[in-house]
Structure formats: C-alpha cells, structure tokens
Design an enzyme around this catalytic site. Sequence first.
Site, PDB file in Angstrom:
ATOM      1  N   GLU A 154      -5.264 -43.676 -85.051  1.00  0.00           N
ATOM      2  CA  GLU A 154      -3.899 -44.191 -85.179  1.00  0.00           C
ATOM      3  C   GLU A 154      -3.766 -45.610 -84.613  1.00  0.00           C
ATOM      4  O   GLU A 154      -3.059 -45.857 -83.634  1.00  0.00           O
ATOM      5  CB  GLU A 154      -2.909 -43.245 -84.482  1.00  0.00           C
ATOM      6  N   GLU A 310      -3.797 -35.367 -89.923  1.00  0.00           N
ATOM      7  CA  GLU A 310      -3.118 -34.630 -88.857  1.00  0.00           C
ATOM      8  C   GLU A 310      -1.696 -34.292 -89.288  1.00  0.00           C
ATOM      9  O   GLU A 310      -0.992 -35.118 -89.864  1.00  0.00           O
ATOM     10  CB  GLU A 310      -3.014 -35.449 -87.564  1.00  0.00           C
TER      11      GLU A 310
END
Length: 677
Positions: A154, A310
Amino acid sequence: MTAAASWPSVEGLAYGGDYNPEQWPRETWDEDMRLMREAGVNLVSVGIFSWAMLEPEEGRYDFAWMDDLLDLLHSHGIAADLGTPSVSPPAWFFHRYPDARVTDKNGTVMGFGGRGMASHAAPEYREAIARMAGALAERYGEHPAVVMWHIHNEYGVPIAEDFGPRAVVSWRRWLEERYGTLDGLNAAWGTAFWGQRYGAWEHVVAPAATATITNPAMKLDWARFTDDQLRECYVVERDAIRAHASQPITTNFMAHQAWNTDLWKWAELVDVVSDDHYLWSPDPDAHVGLALSADLTRSVAGGKPWILMEHSTSAVNWQGRNIAKRPGEMRRNALTHLGRGADAIMFFQWRASRSGAEKFHSAMLPHAGESSRVFREVVELGGHLKDAAEVRGSEVEAEVAVLYDWESLWAQDLEWRPSDDVQFRERMRTFYERLWRDGVTVDFAHPDQDLSRYKLVVAPASYLLTASSAANLTRYVEGGGTLLVNFFSAIVNENDAVHEGGFVAPLRDALGLTVEEFLPMREGDTAAVRWTRGAEVELPSDVWQDDIVLAGAEVVAENISGPGAGKPAITRNTHGEGVGWYVGTKLSVEALRTVVDAVYADAGIEVSGLPEDLEVVTRRGAAEDFVIAVNHGDDAARLPVAGKDLLSGAETDGELEVPGGGVAVIRTSRGTGGDGV
C-alpha cells in the site's frame, strides 16, 4: 530475464489472503494447512512485514524459516505471493541510519514502532531494499511455490510525503529536470504573486508548514514529486527481482481510498494490477463505494482481470466505529469484486493476530476459530469460487466512461477553493452512485484517453483539465459522443492557473457556454432548480450555483432560488455530431435522476429497469457470458436471464429469482441475458 505471463500460475480463481506464520509457533502452521485446504485456499501472500526476521542484522540473512514455509505451502498445493518487506524496515536499520527516517511537514522526525516507509529519498533505504529484494529473488526465483512477487505494501499509506533534507535535495533535482530553468519554475508557479520568486535552486524548499497557505502550484508539484519518488522505489525493487526471477510482479493499490498515488502511471509498472479495499463503516451504502473502487481498479488495469489482494471478512480495526459485516455480506462483497473483473479474491488476513495494532481486525480464521460463523462463510465462499472458476479471464465491457484524474484530485482539494463543500470524492461518488442505481456499468478513464468507444462520458470533478484533455473531449463530442460535465470543471491548467478566457473556457465549444462567476452558497442554505425539458420538475439543490454565460447552449433548467435565481442551471449544447451537457449546481443522487434520464436518451443508453438493490454486471467470455447478480436488499428480486447458475447448479430458461441478500453467477449464451447491465 523476461517476465512470465501476467497472471500467477494458480488454477481457477485465486483465493486466500495475507499469511503471517512468523507470529505463531511451528505446530500452528500444520493446523493452518489443514484449514486452508478445507476453505479452498490456493494462494497466500507471505513475507510482507518480515524484514526483521529475514535480515536480523545488516548483511546477515536467515532464510531457514521461509524455506520451511514455502516448502510446506507447496506440499499442500498452496501457491505463494512472495512479498518484499520494504514497507517496514527493522529497528536496526533506523538505529544505524537515523537520517533515513521520515520528517513530516512540521519538522517532526517520525520514530520507529509503527508501520510505514523510510525516507523515499534516502540512498541507504534504496540500497537496502534492493539488496533484500535481490536476495529473496535469487533464493526463491525458481521455488515451485512462488507464483508472484508482491513489492512493498500500500504505497503512500500511511506515509507518503517526506519533508526531510534528503527529500528536499531530490525535490530540487526533480524540479530542475521538469522545468530546466528557474525562469520556467517561476512561470509555472506564478511566483510573481506574494513576491515568491526564486533566484537560486538552493532557495527552493519543500512546501512544509507556513504562516498561511502555501503556493498551490508548488503543492501540486510536490504531490507529483512524492508519487514519482514512491514509484522510483518500486522500480528499484522490481529491477532487483527481475534480475533473478520471471514470475509476475505487483504491488497492492488502494483505488479511490488512498489519494497520493496516480494509478494510471503505477499500472504501467506492474505485471498485474492488484488492489486493497475496505468498507467505510459510516457509509450505509458502502457496497456502492466498493463497486466504484472495483471499477476504477479494472479501468487502471486496462480492462484486464485483476487481483483483490486484500479486503476484510468482517470488521476492520482502524475506523472510529468498526462495524462487523452481517451474515452474507462478505459473500456479496467478494462476488461484487468478481463481477467487476477480479479473478482473485483475497483477504487481510488468514489467521487473526493476537498481538499488535491489528489484533481486532477480522480474519479468515478469527479468534473464535473454525466453529465461527465467519470461518463457515469463508469455507462457503471458497466453494463458490471453485464452482465459478470458468469465469476466470472474462472481461467487463462498458458503454459509459467516468473521468478520473488523480492530478485533478490533488489540485481541487487544496486550500482556499470557492467552497469547502465541493470535494472531488463526494462529486465522484454522487455521479457514480446515480449510474450504479440505474444499473449502468462504467469504466473510468483519464481525460487524455481515447474515448471514442463510449456512448457517454461523464466528468463529475475535472477541476484541473489541460488544454490537450479539453481538446480531446471536444473532439469526442464533435464525433458524436455525449458529454456530461459537472460544475467546477475545466477551471485550471496543469499548473493550477486559471485558463485564459476564464472558467470552463477550454470546453466552450463542446458545452456552448462559459462561467462568469462562481456563486457558492452559505452552509445549510438550499435552493431549487426548475427543469423545463419535457415535463416540468422542481429539483432541490444546494452548495453551489454558477453565473453561466451562454454561447450557443440551450437552457433546460434554471435556478428558481438562491444567489443565481433566474440564471441557467443546466444546459444542453449540440456540437458537431454530439451533445455536451453541463450541470451548474450541486444535485443529489436522487435529483440527478431527471438529468441523466435525458442524457441517456441522447447517448442511446438503455437502463436495466431492475430493482436498485439488485446489482448486476456481465463479464464477457470467449464464447459465453457470465452474469453476476448480487442482491443487497432484503426481498427477492427477479432477473431476466437464461442459463445456469454456477453456484447453485440451477437452470433458468428466462428468469431467475435472486433471494434477498443472495448472489448468483449465471453462465449464459451470448445475447441471452444480462447484456447492457
């Protein structure tokens, strides 16, 4: 070495999640293998936060536990997405290289103990991540369990900007490469204003905290610079891996949830696009935001299948109120991602952590264990994805494009705009939700892209629109396209300078108007619009009105109250073979219904007519279509479709009942159902 095919070598649809076995004793790993097989897991991400265990001291590697883990996974038929742990350098790194820590805009140096990234400009960091990525790839590049590489985690979350001295040096170098001379820099930033002119490169600082707002053009360039620096770090690791390994390489995006990475540019660097998505619990219709993010991810992937790297089985841990998902909600979320192009459904994480900041985050195997409702639903979902395996590789086609530009987001959401109530994400969500409720599947597109294949292009928030992008949109309308533009669009150029000719000037020909003045409203004030095209309708509005100057457009609605009372509110303009629509006031999702119905008619788009709670998307296969239906309502809904539901095995010859809260994946012959939705 050449990269392998862009999709990891996993049979069927990939299913699994982040796996962090280093948090558990070795005997727990064997139990995990048994439960993963029961759940249908075939892919896990490993090693993402494992730097301290892989390199306990600088230059001394310990791969024994990773050897054991990858061998164990392979023996149980589970593939590995092997992560590089660059998101979380170990304590020894910061102790040895204290200058590699991140400095925030207030001059505070960030300490160790959280999660994030070291200074992206620090050479010690870049050298260390290259060594680690290279060592992993050299050791595991041919390991049979490893089917994909996962760099970092991320990017930009929670750390993107660094205002430290290393970053400032890189910033000056970046500016010199971009503008060539100080005269170029001064012109681009408009430094004649407030006496900000620079006479030497060493005088240029980072846009840290100042007494009043910082030069907006400077801050816009700082956002670009930060994004470029993050991508440079990614490339450092990618190249180190590629020297030893040929599996596809990715990093997990956060489409529409992280603001500081331009995913149009990032998508060019990865072999396969992947994304993380988490429901925003204050939003009662968070599934609409989920669909938006999924469509945006598919779009930056160029329409190709992508990986949901995710999402959560239930509650997250980092929101003010972490709301648990209700029974069946996880399945609906997962199938929505599948319908919108994901060929891999993965979670954070496999086994819930007992310690640390995320111990209250849900997992595939929660603290309550295998007897829990969540784990039963995880097993059920694994079975569904196995049954729907033939969907893999099919693609979504859309007739509508929504313009999305991260640079416009960065510019629009800076300080001192006409109204704090006009925000990029809010307008994007409002227009997207109107399309979603009408059952219209959309792609997202950059304003510079070829838009000719779309019947309709929507610009909810194109505050920054370059001259070349505006020309592209004008050509689109001239060629027969229908363009719908929202207010506060086409205002500034790439340097956040107002376009010559005034507001909306670059789209004057396409829209048949300009805007003389903004007329924002006071907080809490409301107004109304009288729609006069066809049946007369009164529509509520708030926040904003424009003082529109017509240049050929026809008025289809006028403001009947507010600061712009009596002035045009919504216009329609014929230009070339196409039509340009303009909405000069803030309308809600419901109020937009009247507008888009007329726009659909111009564009030749037929809406599905299905209940709003029944979300339906079609994926096109080589010879057959797959209609994915997700019922977010409590009541059963009927879907006109002929084919076989891959989840239940039921055959339908023309209509399928989708129960309240239920899902279906129907294989259909081309043209027998679901097209156009």
